[in-house]
Motif scaffolding. Sequence first.
Motif: not given
Length: 431
Positions: A387-411
Amino acid sequence: MSLLFAVAAIVAISIGAAKAESTKFRFNDLNTTIFGPAYADILLRGENFLTCKPPVGRAFSYALCFFSGPMIGSSGNPPLPCKLAKDGKTADCTCYGLTTEQYPPMVPYFIDINAILNLDLYLSTVSVCGHDGANCNPREFIQNQTLWNSAPACTAANNNVVIPTAQLISVYTPVKNADYGGGTTTCSAGKYAGCMTAPCYETGKTDGAGNKLVTCKCPVYDGPFELGQANRPCDANVLTPWSAKDKGPYIWSASHNPALNPDPPVDGCLADAPGDKGCPLYSASVEYPVGKGSAMCKAVCESYKTGVRAGTATLWSKGLQVAYSCDAALCTTLGIGQTGASTANPAQKATLLKKACGNLAQQSGLEAIMALEQINKCSCCASQVCGCANAGTDIDAATQAEIARLNAEQERLSITPQCQINDTLCGAQKR
């Protein structure tokens, strides 16, 4: 006994005969099964493969010779020539040199207990693990036994003491299977290199995907064997370019499985292991044995939140919470949770994994993550389970942005990210 002396001579390279004697290395020429000696690389059943987890907190490398043989590559994969020595008893094989920088420590490697080339290590491993290795394979998981390295061969490999003088050793891992299309080719007889636990040495060379290429000194056996690729000629020289034929002969790195058993493990699943034996991704409908609020989850969440990638000149996205980004791409890129084939070539996969997981091996707290995932029998799932994969409280903004880029690259590479499979690790991507 001539092969014993030939292979013993391998370990004398660069240290001299006198020092080689002092290491007391004894080559294993025992018939470890009724089908042949250790260097025949015989696999009778799944538990023969000892499940080893790499060490955490430090760099670690191992070699993969499973696809070595001809002087020509295939489907975007590099040439991995395996050249037979003049005496026909050993072969110099070019193999992948894989590191925990690219494939993090949660991805296991395997050692065939029947193919340990160090006699004393073989005997000690059999004493602890049983003749077939069953006593050292994961069954009911013991919480504090996070690395399954009760097998002496695993401990020796992690500390690089299997073969004197070796810089790394050859083992098995399925991380490259998808790049070669899967399947096997059965060969009735012939010489092949038995590279399991063979000594390997750095060459300073890399392939187009950035994988290190190393040279492994493998003993040779003559008998039936199987290749780790479908529809390949049993004679590796058939695939040798005409201009290189005078540099042969070449042989395959291979093994023999009389029962043609599947890859390890024999039953159950392994967290983060690629292929159909890997544990599934997180599912909200599953009630996991160890979950949110547990003492182990507190340690896991602390590791995810504070495991920040150190800045270097060679890594992407410095300061990233790298355990989150790695979970977002590692397992799906290795094929877990996928229903279709990816269009990614080996170089694209290697780049994606480097972006997502670079420096993860140096993070603290990985043992807790690895233990929880194996207890819960799920892959790349610890932060979601706890239960610690929450945006903001657990995952910071820079990591959120990088995960989005990684997901787009996977697609773009026809890889389905976890965001689409279980609605987790979506990053800043809108759903």
